[in-house]
Design a protein around this motif. Structure first.
Motif, short mmCIF file in Angstrom:
data_model
loop_
_atom_site.label_atom_id
_atom_site.label_comp_id
_atom_site.label_asym_id
_atom_site.label_seq_id
_atom_site.Cartn_x
_atom_site.Cartn_y
_atom_site.Cartn_z
N ALA A 224 5.27 9.19 2.07
CA ALA A 224 5.14 8.83 3.48
C ALA A 224 6.52 8.72 4.10
O ALA A 224 7.48 8.27 3.46
CB ALA A 224 4.40 7.50 3.63
N TYR A 225 6.62 9.15 5.37
CA TYR A 225 7.91 9.12 6.05
C TYR A 225 7.68 9.11 7.55
O TYR A 225 6.61 9.47 8.05
CB TYR A 225 8.75 10.35 5.66
CG TYR A 225 7.97 11.64 5.69
CD1 TYR A 225 7.86 12.40 6.85
CD2 TYR A 225 7.30 12.07 4.54
CE1 TYR A 225 7.12 13.57 6.87
CE2 TYR A 225 6.55 13.24 4.56
CZ TYR A 225 6.46 13.99 5.72
OH TYR A 225 5.71 15.13 5.75
N PHE B 212 0.83 -1.21 0.00
CA PHE B 212 0.00 0.00 0.00
C PHE B 212 0.86 1.26 0.00
O PHE B 212 0.64 2.20 -0.77
CB PHE B 212 -0.91 -0.02 1.23
CG PHE B 212 -1.69 1.25 1.44
CD1 PHE B 212 -2.76 1.56 0.63
CD2 PHE B 212 -1.34 2.12 2.46
CE1 PHE B 212 -3.48 2.73 0.83
CE2 PHE B 212 -2.04 3.29 2.67
CZ PHE B 212 -3.12 3.60 1.85
N MET B 213 1.88 1.28 0.87
CA MET B 213 2.69 2.48 1.01
C MET B 213 3.55 2.75 -0.22
O MET B 213 3.80 3.90 -0.56
CB MET B 213 3.59 2.36 2.24
CG MET B 213 2.85 2.30 3.55
SD MET B 213 1.82 3.74 3.87
CE MET B 213 3.06 4.96 4.26
N ASN B 214 3.99 1.70 -0.89
CA ASN B 214 4.94 1.89 -1.99
C ASN B 214 4.27 2.01 -3.36
O ASN B 214 4.94 2.30 -4.35
CB ASN B 214 5.95 0.75 -2.02
CG ASN B 214 6.89 0.80 -0.84
OD1 ASN B 214 7.30 1.88 -0.41
ND2 ASN B 214 7.23 -0.35 -0.29
N ASN B 215 2.95 1.78 -3.42
CA ASN B 215 2.26 1.87 -4.71
C ASN B 215 1.17 2.94 -4.71
O ASN B 215 0.44 3.06 -5.69
CB ASN B 215 1.64 0.50 -5.06
CG ASN B 215 2.70 -0.55 -5.35
OD1 ASN B 215 3.29 -0.57 -6.42
ND2 ASN B 215 2.94 -1.42 -4.39
N VAL C 93 11.06 5.92 4.78
CA VAL C 93 10.49 6.66 3.65
C VAL C 93 9.96 5.63 2.67
O VAL C 93 10.51 4.53 2.53
CB VAL C 93 11.53 7.57 2.96
CG1 VAL C 93 11.88 8.75 3.84
CG2 VAL C 93 12.78 6.79 2.57
N ASN C 94 8.86 5.96 1.97
CA ASN C 94 8.33 5.02 0.99
C ASN C 94 8.91 5.31 -0.40
O ASN C 94 9.63 6.29 -0.62
CB ASN C 94 6.81 5.03 0.98
CG ASN C 94 6.22 6.34 0.47
OD1 ASN C 94 6.93 7.34 0.33
ND2 ASN C 94 4.93 6.34 0.18
N GLU C 95 8.59 4.44 -1.36
CA GLU C 95 9.16 4.56 -2.70
C GLU C 95 8.76 5.86 -3.40
O GLU C 95 9.60 6.50 -4.04
CB GLU C 95 8.75 3.35 -3.55
CG GLU C 95 9.49 2.07 -3.22
CD GLU C 95 10.98 2.16 -3.50
OE1 GLU C 95 11.35 2.91 -4.43
OE2 GLU C 95 11.77 1.52 -2.80
N THR D 280 18.13 8.13 -2.84
CA THR D 280 18.08 6.73 -2.40
C THR D 280 17.82 6.70 -0.90
O THR D 280 17.92 7.72 -0.20
CB THR D 280 19.39 6.01 -2.70
OG1 THR D 280 20.43 6.56 -1.87
CG2 THR D 280 19.78 6.15 -4.16
N ARG D 281 17.49 5.51 -0.40
CA ARG D 281 17.29 5.38 1.05
C ARG D 281 18.56 5.75 1.83
O ARG D 281 18.49 6.36 2.89
CB ARG D 281 16.85 3.95 1.40
CG ARG D 281 15.38 3.72 1.17
CD ARG D 281 14.91 2.39 1.74
NE ARG D 281 13.46 2.34 1.73
CZ ARG D 281 12.72 2.10 0.65
NH1 ARG D 281 13.33 1.89 -0.50
NH2 ARG D 281 11.41 2.08 0.71
N ASP D 282 19.69 5.38 1.30
CA ASP D 282 20.95 5.73 1.98
C ASP D 282 21.15 7.24 2.04
O ASP D 282 21.79 7.75 2.97
CB ASP D 282 22.14 5.08 1.27
CG ASP D 282 22.18 3.56 1.47
OD1 ASP D 282 21.57 3.10 2.45
OD2 ASP D 282 22.82 2.89 0.65
#
Length: 460
Positions: A182-183, A174-177, A194-196, A205-207
């Motif tokens: 969202a964070y 749900f969060m990534n599509n 964090v979401n995609e 990037t996440r990093d």
């Protein structure tokens, strides 16, 4: 359908996903303890499938499964509310029709305690066997029942973990599509999730984000973002506003952000949901209209999210947030904290006798009476179906007992139109180092003691 084909039991076992699972030390430890407490050489944790009895844990004999025609435990689950005892397997007519399972030829005595699911469905047993004819002592039977309850808790925990795993998969999808960013930020304002869509919109990037704060990522906007974040965490209330960000590569965009406190195992974090409104920001009049509509929806959703629809009290979600906040203050030593857990005595029978509409009206009256009995600053919650909770900031054990007794009396003395209604109350007071679980468990144990002592009383 025979009792052995009970669809509810088979469904519950399927939901647990435990049949044919591997060895788990928690179950092995409990069967070993069962042998010690009953002085029996053999103990099993068994689960009753449709055509077989499957062994989750073994002590004294290594078994995998036996067919139903060799299963003592299938007989034991026919009496789910009491232990099944056979003092002599060779002379007891109740088991004469059973075939002897391989490896069990020497066994002469049996004691099995059913393992009950929450709805009272027997899933299997914790059982012990002896190679001599014997009479099991009362304290041995009670000890085995206690161990069986611990196994039931393990099974419930397994079900909870299965559900959490499924929820986690669904949550990630749900969060990534979805169309929103969202964070989550921890108490040090560092991004912990964090979401995609967030990564895609920022081009990071996440990093690049995780473990960093706004001052590192976008220094220009950081002071305004931090001000809003601090307000949310200080007041423990949701907030929303338009945020303007500048990415590291110089792009400007606007987010419509909704931020709120989020209770986690590590304390209260800050969560945010944002929608990109950059394309519409210049059409201010349209944006203002949509803002008003969004604010109304958020306000209604916020109210619904923390309020019980029937009683008007705070709900369980609000309880978790309030408890986390008050525990933090109690741990800082600013003031004491006590909790009441309340159960309406024999309320199922009341519902069965007079119907759910009458029962709902009674719950509304009880909620009103509890509010009248509380002090200013106390918070009342509908904790479950017929369970209530009250948080008492600033109340030590003596003050909490007084409030609890006042609640009990006002309900007991109320002129109920059908029949008297009474409450059982458990009281617990925060001690240094207590977690939310510890305090709630202490109140729950006190409530259990009040009910065990005859109900319509306060314990703690």
């Amino acid at each position: 359908m025979t009792p052995f084909d009970d669809a509810r039991r088979l469904h519950a076992l399927s939901e647990l996903r435990i049949l044919d699972s591997g060895v788990e030390s928690a179950y092995e430890d409990l069967v070993a303890l069962a042998c010690q407490l009953t002085r029996a050489p053999v103990a099993f944790v068994t689960l009753a499938d449709r055509d077989r009895l499957w062994f989750k844990a073994c002590q004294g004999l290594v078994m995998n499964e036996v067919p139903v025609e060799s299963s003592l435990c299938h007989l034991a689950i026919l009496t789910p509310r009491q232990p099944f005892i056979v003092e002599d397997l060779r002379s007891d007519p109740r088991v004469a029709h059973l075939a002897v399972a391989p490896g069990m030829e020497r066994m002469r005595a049996y004691l099995g305690v059913p393992l009950l699911a929450p709805l009272g469905i027997a899933l299997g047993t914790l059982c012990v066997l002896d190679d001599r004819v014997r009479r099991f002592e009362t304290d041995q039977i009670e000890s085995l029942q206690r161990l069986a309850r611990q196994i039931t808790l393990l099974l419930q925990q397994r079900e909870t973990l299965n559900r959490l795993e499924e929820l986690d998969i669904n949550f990630s999808a749900f969060m990534n599509n979805g169309p929103f960013v969202a964070y989550i930020k921890d108490r040090d304002w560092h991004y912990s999730y964090v979401n995609e869509p967030c990564l895609q919109q920022l081009g990071l990037t996440r990093d690049d984000i995780l473990g960093k704060d706004d001052f590192t990522l976008w220094p220009e906007a950081a002071p305004r973002l931090r001000e809003m974040d601090e307000q949310v965490m200080r007041e423990l209330k949701p907030s929303r506003q338009i945020e303007r960000l500048v990415t590291p590569d110089g792009r400007h965009f606007f987010w419509q952000s909704y931020k709120f406190p989020l209770a986690t195992r590590h304390g209260i974090a800050l969560a945010g949901l944002s929608v990109d409104v950059t394309e519409h920001i210049e059409q201010q009049h349209l944006l203002e209209a949509s803002q008003r509509q969004l604010l109304d929806m958020m306000k209604a959703a916020e109210q619904r999210s923390v309020t019980d629809a029937l009683t008007g009290l705070y709900n369980r979600r609000a309880f978790d947030l309030h408890l986390a906040e008050q525990l933090q203050r109690a741990e800082e030593g600013t003031r004491p904290l006590s909790m009441l857990l309340i159960d309406v005595d024999h309320f199922k029978a009341y519902n069965d006798a007079y119907g759910h509409p009458v029962g709902d009206a009674a719950l509304q009256d009880i909620a009103r009476l509890l509010l009248q009995s509380c002090r200013d600053g106390d918070a009342s919650f509908r904790y479950g179906g017929e369970e209530f909770a009250i948080l008492l900031p600033g109340a030590d054990g003596v003050a909490a007992q007084q409030v609890a007794e006042r609640c009990r009396l006002v309900v007991a003395q109320h002129p109920w139109s059908r029949r008297p209604i009474t409450l059982s109350l458990g009281v617990a007071t925060h001690q240094p180092g207590m977690t939310a679980y510890d305090l709630t468990e202490a109140a729950d144990q006190a409530l259990y003691a009040a009910k065990a002592a005859g109900r319509n009383r306060v314990a703690g």
